[in-house]
Design a protein around this motif. Sequence first.
Motif, PDB file in Angstrom:
ATOM      1  N   THR A 123      29.686  71.555  35.877  1.00 11.60           N
ATOM      2  CA  THR A 123      28.300  71.853  36.255  1.00 11.60           C
ATOM      3  C   THR A 123      27.713  70.715  37.079  1.00 11.60           C
ATOM      4  OG1 THR A 123      27.939  73.211  34.276  1.00 11.60           O
ATOM      5  CG2 THR A 123      25.986  72.335  35.375  1.00 11.60           C
ATOM      6  N   LYS A 124      27.956  69.495  36.636  1.00  9.75           N
ATOM      7  CA  LYS A 124      27.461  68.330  37.391  1.00  9.75           C
ATOM      8  C   LYS A 124      28.059  68.306  38.798  1.00  9.75           C
ATOM      9  CE  LYS A 124      27.134  65.325  33.308  1.00  9.75           C
ATOM     10  NZ  LYS A 124      27.700  64.116  32.683  1.00  9.75           N
ATOM     11  N   MET A 125      29.389  68.472  38.870  1.00  4.82           N
ATOM     12  CA  MET A 125      30.084  68.304  40.142  1.00  4.82           C
ATOM     13  C   MET A 125      29.707  69.377  41.156  1.00  4.82           C
ATOM     14  SD  MET A 125      34.207  68.071  40.832  1.00  4.82           S
ATOM     15  CE  MET A 125      34.293  66.568  39.854  1.00  4.82           C
ATOM     16  N   PHE A 126      29.667  70.646  40.702  1.00  5.94           N
ATOM     17  CA  PHE A 126      29.518  71.752  41.641  1.00  5.94           C
ATOM     18  C   PHE A 126      28.090  72.270  41.798  1.00  5.94           C
ATOM     19  CE2 PHE A 126      33.972  72.304  40.003  1.00  5.94           C
ATOM     20  CZ  PHE A 126      34.579  71.775  41.131  1.00  5.94           C
ATOM     21  N   LEU A 127      27.185  71.886  40.884  1.00  4.07           N
ATOM     22  CA  LEU A 127      25.822  72.401  40.955  1.00  4.07           C
ATOM     23  C   LEU A 127      24.770  71.288  41.030  1.00  4.07           C
ATOM     24  CD1 LEU A 127      26.072  75.316  38.353  1.00  4.07           C
ATOM     25  CD2 LEU A 127      26.269  75.448  40.835  1.00  4.07           C
ATOM     26  N   VAL A 128      24.909  70.269  40.198  1.00  5.85           N
ATOM     27  CA  VAL A 128      23.873  69.235  40.145  1.00  5.85           C
ATOM     28  C   VAL A 128      23.983  68.278  41.326  1.00  5.85           C
ATOM     29  CG1 VAL A 128      22.868  67.369  38.789  1.00  5.85           C
ATOM     30  CG2 VAL A 128      23.719  69.426  37.641  1.00  5.85           C
ATOM     31  N   VAL A 129      25.185  67.766  41.578  1.00  9.56           N
ATOM     32  CA  VAL A 129      25.365  66.849  42.705  1.00  9.56           C
ATOM     33  C   VAL A 129      24.971  67.505  44.036  1.00  9.56           C
ATOM     34  CG1 VAL A 129      27.095  65.591  44.060  1.00  9.56           C
ATOM     35  CG2 VAL A 129      27.046  65.355  41.575  1.00  9.56           C
ATOM     36  N   PRO A 130      25.353  68.767  44.295  1.00 11.00           N
ATOM     37  CA  PRO A 130      24.887  69.398  45.539  1.00 11.00           C
ATOM     38  C   PRO A 130      23.359  69.471  45.652  1.00 11.00           C
ATOM     39  CG  PRO A 130      26.750  70.605  44.670  1.00 11.00           C
ATOM     40  CD  PRO A 130      26.372  69.600  43.620  1.00 11.00           C
ATOM     41  N   MET A 131      22.652  69.680  44.530  1.00 12.04           N
ATOM     42  CA  MET A 131      21.188  69.685  44.598  1.00 12.04           C
ATOM     43  C   MET A 131      20.651  68.301  44.944  1.00 12.04           C
ATOM     44  SD  MET A 131      18.236  71.167  44.406  1.00 12.04           S
ATOM     45  CE  MET A 131      18.236  72.713  43.486  1.00 12.04           C
ATOM     46  N   ILE A 132      21.253  67.266  44.367  1.00 12.17           N
ATOM     47  CA  ILE A 132      20.847  65.905  44.694  1.00 12.17           C
ATOM     48  C   ILE A 132      21.010  65.663  46.191  1.00 12.17           C
ATOM     49  CG2 ILE A 132      21.462  63.467  44.377  1.00 12.17           C
ATOM     50  CD1 ILE A 132      22.187  64.171  41.472  1.00 12.17           C
ATOM     51  N   SER A 133      22.137  66.110  46.735  1.00 15.93           N
ATOM     52  CA  SER A 133      22.370  65.957  48.177  1.00 15.93           C
ATOM     53  C   SER A 133      21.409  66.810  48.990  1.00 15.93           C
ATOM     54  CB  SER A 133      23.820  66.340  48.507  1.00 15.93           C
ATOM     55  OG  SER A 133      24.733  65.498  47.841  1.00 15.93           O
ATOM     56  N   PHE A 134      21.107  68.011  48.497  1.00 17.18           N
ATOM     57  CA  PHE A 134      20.163  68.887  49.205  1.00 17.18           C
ATOM     58  C   PHE A 134      18.804  68.209  49.369  1.00 17.18           C
ATOM     59  CE2 PHE A 134      16.837  72.177  49.113  1.00 17.18           C
ATOM     60  CZ  PHE A 134      17.214  72.951  50.207  1.00 17.18           C
TER      61      PHE A 134
END
Length: 384
Positions: A33-44
Motif C-alpha cells: 500500500t505504501k509503495m504503490f498508493l501512498v508514495v505516488p500521492m506524495i509525489s503527486f
Amino acid sequence: MDAGLLPEFRARFVEFAKRAVNAAPRCANEESTKMFLVVPMISFLGYDHLDPSEVFPEHHCDFSEKYKNRVDFAIFKANEPVIAIESKPVGAANLRDDRGQLRSYFNAAKTVKMGILTDGLIWEFYADSDEPNMMDANPFLRFDLRDVAKGKVDDSALEGLHSLGKSVFDPENIGAEAKRKHIYNSVLAQVATIFSDPPEEFARPLLKRAGIGHLSQKALEEYRPVIQGAFREFINRQILHRLDLPKPEPVIPGGAGVAEPAPPPGPDPIVTTEREIEVFNWTLKRLAFLVRDDSLFSEISSIDYKDYQGKFVVFYKMERKGRLFEFMEGKAGNGYRFIFPEESGLTPADVTVKTLADIDAPLLATFRARVAAIVRSPVPPDPA
C-alpha cells in the motif's frame, strides 16, 4: 488556487485516482500500500520521496525513551517535519480506530502542523485548528480515490488538496485554513438541513423580505412548499447556467390557481456506508487471492459498484450483464446477506453468511462466468 488552474488540476487528479484504483487490488499488505498508493500521492503533491531531507520513512519523535512515536512518512520543510503520514493496508476496516498513533506523533513533534491518515484509497487530513499540537478529532478534508476516479470531487476538496502541495504548503497557516474548512463544512450541513426542511426562524424572515408579513402558523405551513420549490429552482438554475442550457419555466408548488399539485418530495439521498465499502474492498482483495490465472486476475480492476436504496450492487464491467451479487445492508451483528445470480451455482441464491470468507465459492464462480460471457473467451481453469 487560481480558478483557471482548477480544471487542469482536476483532470490530473482524476487520472491519478484511476491509476490508484487499478493498482489497489494488488496491494495485499501495508508495505505494498505504501509503495504503490501512498508514495505516488506524495509525489503527486510535488514532494521528492527519494530525498531523505524532504520525505523520511519511519520517522520517530519521542516524548522519552519509554514512549516511542513513529509515523510511516514525515515530510520536511526547512529541516523540520511539518506533515506526518500514517498508512494502513488497503481496506482497513475503520481508519478512525487508527488515529491514536498519528495523534501521539502529532503531539510529540512540535513542528508538525498536519497529519494524514490513509489506506491508500481513503485519505483523511487533520490539523490543530483548536489547540496547537493537539490534533483535531475530525479531518478538515477527506476523499475516497474510488469516487475521485469517477469524477466525484468538488472544487472545495480540490482547492484543499492543492494547498498541501510542496510549492504552496504553508505550515503556519494550515491551522487557520482547517478551521475555515471545518466551519465551511458545518455551514454546508446547516444549508442542507434548511434546504430539506426550512425551519420557522428561517422561513418567516425570508417571506417577510418577499413582502409577506404577519403570517399565522397555518399560513406559514402553506408557504413552506413554496420555499422548498424556490430552493430547488435556484439550484437548478445554477446548474443550467454552468452547463449553458436554457432555463425551463418554474412550477410553483401550492400556488393559487395552479392546477397541478406540488411534486412529491424526492427520495432520501443514497449514502454508501462503511459496511458496503467493506464488502466491495473484500471482493477485490479476495478475488485477487482466489484467482490463479493471470488473464483473469487482470480483469479484477474492472469490478465496480453502484449503490441503490436498499441494495448495493457489485458488478464486472456491465451492471446488468456483469452483476456479481447484490448486498443487502442490515444490522452489523446479523451477518451479511447476499443475492447471487444463477451462475454462482448457489442454491438458494439468497444467502446470509457470518463472515465474508463464506462467499468464496459463489463469488469466484460468478466472476469467472461473467468474464467469460463479456470477454467472450473461455476462462481456463485454475491450476491445481
